[in-house]
Design a protein around this motif. Structure first.
Motif, PDB file in Angstrom:
ATOM      1  N   GLU A 365      -9.159   3.365   4.257  1.00  0.00           N
ATOM      2  CA  GLU A 365      -8.406   3.889   5.386  1.00  0.00           C
ATOM      3  C   GLU A 365      -9.275   3.944   6.637  1.00  0.00           C
ATOM      4  O   GLU A 365     -10.509   3.869   6.566  1.00  0.00           O
ATOM      5  CB  GLU A 365      -7.912   5.309   5.067  1.00  0.00           C
ATOM      6  CG  GLU A 365      -9.028   6.332   4.936  1.00  0.00           C
ATOM      7  CD  GLU A 365      -8.529   7.745   4.722  1.00  0.00           C
ATOM      8  OE1 GLU A 365      -7.465   8.088   5.266  1.00  0.00           O
ATOM      9  OE2 GLU A 365      -9.208   8.500   4.015  1.00  0.00           O
ATOM     10  N   GLN A 552      -5.507  11.588  11.176  1.00  0.00           N
ATOM     11  CA  GLN A 552      -5.430  10.390  10.348  1.00  0.00           C
ATOM     12  C   GLN A 552      -4.633   9.331  11.099  1.00  0.00           C
ATOM     13  O   GLN A 552      -3.550   9.613  11.625  1.00  0.00           O
ATOM     14  CB  GLN A 552      -4.767  10.694   9.006  1.00  0.00           C
ATOM     15  CG  GLN A 552      -5.633  11.560   8.101  1.00  0.00           C
ATOM     16  CD  GLN A 552      -4.929  11.840   6.787  1.00  0.00           C
ATOM     17  OE1 GLN A 552      -3.946  12.584   6.734  1.00  0.00           O
ATOM     18  NE2 GLN A 552      -5.419  11.248   5.713  1.00  0.00           N
ATOM     19  N   GLN A 567      -5.569   1.251   4.386  1.00  0.00           N
ATOM     20  CA  GLN A 567      -4.640   2.103   3.653  1.00  0.00           C
ATOM     21  C   GLN A 567      -4.223   3.305   4.492  1.00  0.00           C
ATOM     22  O   GLN A 567      -4.976   3.800   5.337  1.00  0.00           O
ATOM     23  CB  GLN A 567      -5.279   2.576   2.357  1.00  0.00           C
ATOM     24  CG  GLN A 567      -5.349   1.487   1.302  1.00  0.00           C
ATOM     25  CD  GLN A 567      -5.572   2.076  -0.063  1.00  0.00           C
ATOM     26  OE1 GLN A 567      -6.615   2.650  -0.335  1.00  0.00           O
ATOM     27  NE2 GLN A 567      -4.593   1.943  -0.936  1.00  0.00           N
ATOM     28  N   SER A 568      -3.004   3.776   4.209  1.00  0.00           N
ATOM     29  CA  SER A 568      -2.447   4.873   5.001  1.00  0.00           C
ATOM     30  C   SER A 568      -1.328   5.534   4.216  1.00  0.00           C
ATOM     31  O   SER A 568      -1.009   5.141   3.095  1.00  0.00           O
ATOM     32  CB  SER A 568      -1.910   4.339   6.345  1.00  0.00           C
ATOM     33  OG  SER A 568      -0.872   3.393   6.122  1.00  0.00           O
ATOM     34  N   VAL A 572      -3.212   7.800   0.885  1.00  0.00           N
ATOM     35  CA  VAL A 572      -4.440   8.479   1.316  1.00  0.00           C
ATOM     36  C   VAL A 572      -4.213   9.969   1.564  1.00  0.00           C
ATOM     37  O   VAL A 572      -5.082  10.638   2.120  1.00  0.00           O
ATOM     38  CB  VAL A 572      -5.025   7.812   2.582  1.00  0.00           C
ATOM     39  CG1 VAL A 572      -5.378   6.368   2.309  1.00  0.00           C
ATOM     40  CG2 VAL A 572      -4.047   7.897   3.758  1.00  0.00           C
ATOM     41  N   SER A 625     -10.508   5.190  -0.821  1.00  0.00           N
ATOM     42  CA  SER A 625      -9.618   6.104  -0.100  1.00  0.00           C
ATOM     43  C   SER A 625      -8.427   6.526  -0.943  1.00  0.00           C
ATOM     44  O   SER A 625      -7.539   7.220  -0.445  1.00  0.00           O
ATOM     45  CB  SER A 625      -9.110   5.429   1.189  1.00  0.00           C
ATOM     46  OG  SER A 625     -10.171   5.017   2.007  1.00  0.00           O
ATOM     47  N   SER A 626      -8.391   6.129  -2.219  1.00  0.00           N
ATOM     48  CA  SER A 626      -7.163   6.252  -2.999  1.00  0.00           C
ATOM     49  C   SER A 626      -7.379   7.035  -4.279  1.00  0.00           C
ATOM     50  O   SER A 626      -8.498   7.220  -4.752  1.00  0.00           O
ATOM     51  CB  SER A 626      -6.624   4.859  -3.353  1.00  0.00           C
ATOM     52  OG  SER A 626      -6.625   4.003  -2.246  1.00  0.00           O
ATOM     53  N   ARG A 647     -11.480   7.557  -4.709  1.00  0.00           N
ATOM     54  CA  ARG A 647     -11.494   8.858  -4.067  1.00  0.00           C
ATOM     55  C   ARG A 647     -11.191   9.958  -5.068  1.00  0.00           C
ATOM     56  O   ARG A 647     -11.741  11.056  -5.023  1.00  0.00           O
ATOM     57  CB  ARG A 647     -10.453   8.904  -2.940  1.00  0.00           C
ATOM     58  CG  ARG A 647     -10.538  10.170  -2.075  1.00  0.00           C
ATOM     59  CD  ARG A 647      -9.241  10.411  -1.318  1.00  0.00           C
ATOM     60  NE  ARG A 647      -8.272  11.103  -2.153  1.00  0.00           N
ATOM     61  CZ  ARG A 647      -6.972  10.874  -2.122  1.00  0.00           C
ATOM     62  NH1 ARG A 647      -6.465   9.959  -1.334  1.00  0.00           N
ATOM     63  NH2 ARG A 647      -6.152  11.550  -2.894  1.00  0.00           N
TER      64      ARG A 647
END
Length: 732
Positions: A365, A552, A567-568, A572, A625-626, A647
């Protein structure tokens, strides 16, 4: 079905196959890049990339989860058993074509003859009396079960249906029958070896089939009429084979792999209730066993155990040959609801000796934006000054500092009402202390625009008299933006409350909402956090804290060309992962076991089978990020043979298959010394950058003097002692 490397933009285009009832048990092959000759499984194949940019198509639900356009769903029902294999197939062939005309002339698909001829359980207590019931476990082994009614002196017991049942089939199947012209779900043949003695008054036997296990759920697969007379008379069993019509009926009704593995087969022979009366012709029944057989298309066998004592699951792709990498961008994610996802990363297409083998790669992200400064914003108009009312503003530049000690790692906002005695009444008004927040400026890279800006706020309002969020009396803390004022949840004094992942804190949504725009962000437009309370009694004092505010960023391409998107969204969402329910968070990769065996409510309704999803990566998983969620109480495989960078890992359930002792995540690395290359750069820097020991970077004003590329070759001892000069350049 074959999927080739490339960009996949529509979840609908994937889900129409991987959730379809007509694709139950089907193996979908995500093939390596076919190379210059454009032919699969040839010498010039190399590892290919599959980029999932799922932002279009109709959204669907997945195993009771809410519909989401960014989700790839593998398995549309508890009996789907969809198989995804990425990379070069191992011990099976995916190539061939189906026939378009009878009698299947020209069908070149590789076939596998499936035979199940033994069961581990025989239920013989359904009728009185079966002798040597174990003889019905395996057909053709020379042992038979025999039924003869009980007798007392000269009297013979009555018989209702002379039932005997075999179940718990020992050979587990991995795929359904292959489709044929006129039978789109194929045909499942059953052989029944039996005989009848003194059968004049007996009815024709029937074979009732049902799926009954926890994995299959409960389903009636039908009753099938067998035969009587002829070769089925006497004491030596003969074999009855299902007709084409019966075989098609069984496949149409209960043709998935899960249902086949859950079969129980009950043979019933009714008639001659009095068992010959006084004639002395007592009916008897022999059963040697049953056999299930059909042709299946070759496909995945995971996670069925390989032969051997350790019960390790079968793997369906070869990690030493060209493979595939699944790349996820934006909010794209995959949920293995019922079936399996196997990925063989394979060797890196170029210079594999210096590259990691990554099977699943999630684009990181955009790093959360933090304040460049947090300063005192003063009091409300009716409040008295307090020289110590605002302290440690720098502590609010980072949410959830490492020590996570509120007393030392948050900004302090103290405020009170201390008016002259003749204005004491104003203390009943709302009091506040403000913090001015200036964010680090940010602009989207070329080719992208900011689609959304979402805030996370961590604070402790220390409200009194609260029972739960929002129920506290008094004033709400506020986030005051250029074009919006947002009331934040109130909370008792229980430490910092982190609020995020909510529509409330969506500050900007392209063409939808504009509280704090990309232009504001670029210009570091200041906004305010206000700690607030109702004054109440005279001279009250309040001591709130602010842990921090972060933003974010969600990016999207400005054009239609393929672009890698960080990624978003739900993928995240943090600080806490909440089971991947999409409210608001979702795992990048989720594979779980879900048992709804108790979901029926009426006596005539059967229970639904178990949803079982699994994944295995021969290579590494990179998703910093996941979140990844796993749930398997029968694991006999390594989730990622080269480890994982995540993550968050959520383990909802985990238990090894009896006899299996392998690791859940592998970390074995080949330590054989290999050549390595490095680039050395010389530059001049400002005193400030030099003092900070920063790397040379012309974009930051450094003056590049020269560069040199060297290669370190290991010698016989395995050490690289002398670098070999490969190239050099002079920029000055």
């Amino acid at each position: 079905m074959v999927f080739l490397p490339g960009r996949y933009q529509s979840s609908q285009s994937l889900n129409q196959y991987t959730t379809a009832s007509g694709c139950s048990g089907v193996t979908f092959w995500f093939a390596p890049d076919p190379g210059p000759d454009r032919l699969l499984l040839t010498d010039d194949d190399h590892t290919g990339a599959f980029y999932f940019d799922l932002r279009s198509g109709a959204a669907i639900g997945c195993n009771q989860m809410a519909a989401k356009v960014s989700r790839w769903c593998i398995g549309g029902s508890n009996s789907s058993n969809i198989r995804i294999v990425t990379g070069t197939p191992k011990d099976w062939s995916p190539l061939g074509s189906a026939s378009l005309s009878p009698p299947d002339v020209g069908d070149t698909r590789p076939r596998l003859a499936v035979t199940v001829d033994s069961a581990s359980t025989v239920d013989s207590d359904l009728s009185v009396s079966w002798f040597t019931p174990e003889g019905a476990k395996k057909i053709g082994d020379g042992n038979v079960a025999k039924y003869r009614p009980c007798s007392v002196w000269i009297f013979t017991c009555t018989s209702f249906n002379r039932s005997i049942r075999v179940r718990d089939l020992q050979t587990k199947v991995t795929g359904p029958p292959i489709d044929t012209v006129g039978a789109p779900k194929g045909k499942i043949f059953v052989d029944v070896a039996y005989s009848l003695e003194n059968a004049t008054y007996l009815d024709i036997p029937t074979l009732s089939i049902a799926a009954v296990t926890q994995d299959s759920g409960e389903r009636d697969c039908g009753a099938y009429t067998l035969a009587k007379g002829g070769g089925f008379s006497g004491v030596t069993p003969s074999t009855y084979t299902f007709s084409d019509a019966q075989a098609k009926q069984l496949a149409d009704t209960c043709g998935s792999a899960d249902l086949i593995n859950g079969y129980e087969l009950t043979m019933k022979t009714t008639g001659d209730y009095l068992n010959g009366g006084f004639s002395g012709q007592i009916p008897q029944v022999w059963l040697d066993g049953v056999r299930i057989r059909y042709d299946s298309a070759q496909g995945a066998k995971f996670p069925i155990a390989q032969s051997g004592s350790n019960q390790a699951a079968w793997r369906d792709c070869d990690p030493k040959k060209p493979g595939g990498q699944l790349i996820f961008g934006g909010e794209s994610h995959v949920y293995v609801a019922d079936g399996s996802l196997e990925v063989c990363a394979g060797p890196f297409p170029t210079a594999p000796e210096v590259h990691q083998s990554t099977g699943i790669f999630a684009l990181p992200e955009v790093a959360s934006l933090r304040p460049s400064s947090v300063t005192d914003g003063g009091f409300g108009p009716s409040e008295a000054g307090n020289g110590n009312g605002f302290q440690s503003g720098a502590n609010a530049a980072l949410i959830d500092d490492r020590t996570n000690v509120e007393a030392t790692n948050t900004a302090k906002l103290s405020y009170s009402c201390n008016p002259p005695w003749y204005q004491i009444g104003i203390c009943g008004q709302t009091l506040e202390r403000r913090a001015n927040i200036t964010m680090t400026p940010y602009s989207a890279p070329n080719g992208y625009r900011i689609k959304r800006i979402d805030a996370r706020v961590s604070y402790n309002p220390k409200n009194q008299g609260c029972s739960f969020l929002w129920s506290c009396p008094g004033a709400s803390p506020q986030l005051r933006l250029p074009r919006c004022t947002l009331d934040l949840p109130k909370n008792p004094d229980r430490g910092s409350l982190q609020v995020g992942n909510t529509e409330l804190l969506r500050l900007y949504d392209y063409n939808v909402k504009d509280c704090y725009s990309p232009t504001d962000l670029l210009n570091s437009q200041q906004f305010v956090y206000a700690a607030r309370a109702n004054g109440g009694a005279a001279w009250p004092t309040y001591n709130d804290s602010l842990d921090g505010v972060e933003l974010q960023i969600t990016l999207e391409p400005t054009g239609s060309a393929a672009m890698l998107i960080p990624q978003s969204g739900c993928v995240v969402a943090y600080p806490n992962y909440n089971g991947g329910q999409g409210n608001p968070d979702c795992a990048l990769l989720r594979a779980e076991t879900a048992d709804f065996a108790d979901n029926w409510t009426l006596p005539w309704q059967g229970s639904e089978g178990k949803w079982t999803g699994r994944f295995g990566v021969q290579g590494s998983v990179y998703a910093p990020s996941s979140a990844v969620e796993i749930d398997d109480t029968d694991y006999a495989y390594t989730l990622a043979t080269r480890g994982a960078i995540l993550r968050h890992l959520r383990v909802s359930g985990w238990g090894a298959r009896p006899g299996f002792s392998g690791p859940a995540f592998g970390g074995n690395v080949d330590k054989t010394p290999v050549a390595r290359e490095a680039t050395f750069t010389a530059c001049t820097q400002s005193a400030l950058r030099l003092a900070a020991n920063l790397a040379c970077n012309a974009g930051q004003g450094d003056k590049i003097i020269t560069r040199s590329g060297v290669r370190f070759e290991p010698d016989a001892s395995g050490l690289a002692r002398v670098p070999n000069h490969v190239w050099w350049s002079t920029d000055q």
